[in-house]
Design a protein around this motif. Structure first.
Motif, short mmCIF file in Angstrom:
data_model
loop_
_atom_site.label_atom_id
_atom_site.label_comp_id
_atom_site.label_asym_id
_atom_site.label_seq_id
_atom_site.Cartn_x
_atom_site.Cartn_y
_atom_site.Cartn_z
N LYS A 1 81.94 21.46 43.88
CA LYS A 1 81.80 20.03 43.60
C LYS A 1 80.81 19.37 44.55
N ASN B 1 76.42 13.11 36.29
CA ASN B 1 77.80 12.64 36.22
C ASN B 1 78.60 13.40 35.16
N GLU C 1 77.22 15.40 41.31
CA GLU C 1 77.91 14.28 40.69
C GLU C 1 77.02 13.05 40.60
N GLU D 1 78.21 16.97 46.22
CA GLU D 1 78.17 15.53 46.02
C GLU D 1 76.97 15.10 45.19
#
Length: 289
Positions: free
Chosen positions: A230, A239, A235, A232
């Motif tokens: 995951k 998204n 994201e 950063e």
């Protein structure tokens, strides 16, 4: 073998070739280091040579490497031999050298066969007795429009990676951006219930042929890595980044291994730390259609 529908099989991919470089150093990679499928943007401590510590001996050069900045600074002394089979007559004591600060290298000039370079990052990864803290901030792949691999030295033209670099330079000035390049292989593993999973996996590895790596398998590998760590910036810039189960692979699971310990890397993200020889397993590959 028709591998489109393989509900009794797992897909295994593993990084069998790894290299790391600063973005501005990608054109210095050897041809073997340009055969990657996935790149990982990472933050590492700044590395610098203490210029006052350099000593020249007959068979090696000794210097201190300053690791990190501010309160998080450490120091390590390295003894580096620059002899090799293709340049046994080179005597580093007879030539002048200069520092190339952006690339953090010592470059010896004046030799008839051309400059000789000591790249600090590569030397540190090979010679340090400590693992290098390597934080994953973005995972991606770079291909041209028609699907062939993008040469490593052209990777920095990737728009998303350019955005990541701009953010990192602004938000983490005390760290350096380094790219970990990974080349993967893949194969099928038959799903068998057993308590001795390691033994069964070894048996399957030795008997099952390798699969031809394709974009679908690379997509699933990338998705498994992103879902595990995951990062950063995945994201921030994606998204809606894909899940493993969105790739339509009809296998029971996918297992991904990276082996960063081979290069002396302590690999982690803000969400996860990668343990030596860890298997990243996703069991959501079966189509629900």
């Amino acid at each position: 073998m028709n591998t489109k529908y393989m509900p009794d099989y797992g897909l295994q991919t593993w990084a069998y070739h790894l290299s790391m470089s600063y973005p501005f150093d990608l054109d210095y990679l050897s041809p073997d280091d340009r055969r990657y499928n996935i790149y990982v943007a990472t933050l590492i401590p700044k590395l610098n040579i203490d210029e006052d510590s350099i000593q020249f001996f007959e068979d090696y050069i000794r210097f201190d490497v300053i690791v990190g900045t501010g309160e998080h600074t450490s120091r390590e002394t390295l003894d580096i031999s620059i002899f090799s089979d293709d340049m046994p007559e080179f005597d580093h004591r007879k030539f002048e050298f200069k520092y190339e600060k952006p690339r953090k290298a010592m470059v010896f000039t004046g030799w008839e066969k051309g400059p000789v370079e000591l790249n600090l990052l590569h030397v540190y990864l090979e010679e340090s007795k400590y693992y290098l803290d390597t934080e994953i901030v973005y995972i991606g792949q770079a291909f041209r429009e028609n699907g062939e691999r993008l040469p490593a030295e052209e990777l920095m033209s990737d728009p998303t990676l350019q955005k990541v670099e701009a953010y990192l330079l602004r938000e983490y000035p005390e760290k350096d951006l380094a790219l970990l390049l990974l080349e993967f292989k893949s194969q099928l593993l038959e799903e068998v219930d057993s308590k001795d999973e390691d033994l069964l996996e070894l048996q399957e590895i030795t008997k099952n042929p390798s699969l031809e790596l394709n974009n679908q398998i690379i997509d699933a590998t990338e998705a498994a890595l992103i879902n595990h760590f995951k990062p950063e910036y995945n994201e921030k810039f994606n998204n809606g980044f894909s899940r493993v189960e969105d790739h339509g692979l009809h296998y029971h699971s996918i297992t991904v291994q990276v082996h960063p310990d081979i290069m002396g890397l302590k690999l982690f993200s803000k969400e996860k730390t990668y343990l030596s020889n860890e298997r990243i397993v996703s069991s959501h590959l079966l189509s629900k259609k």
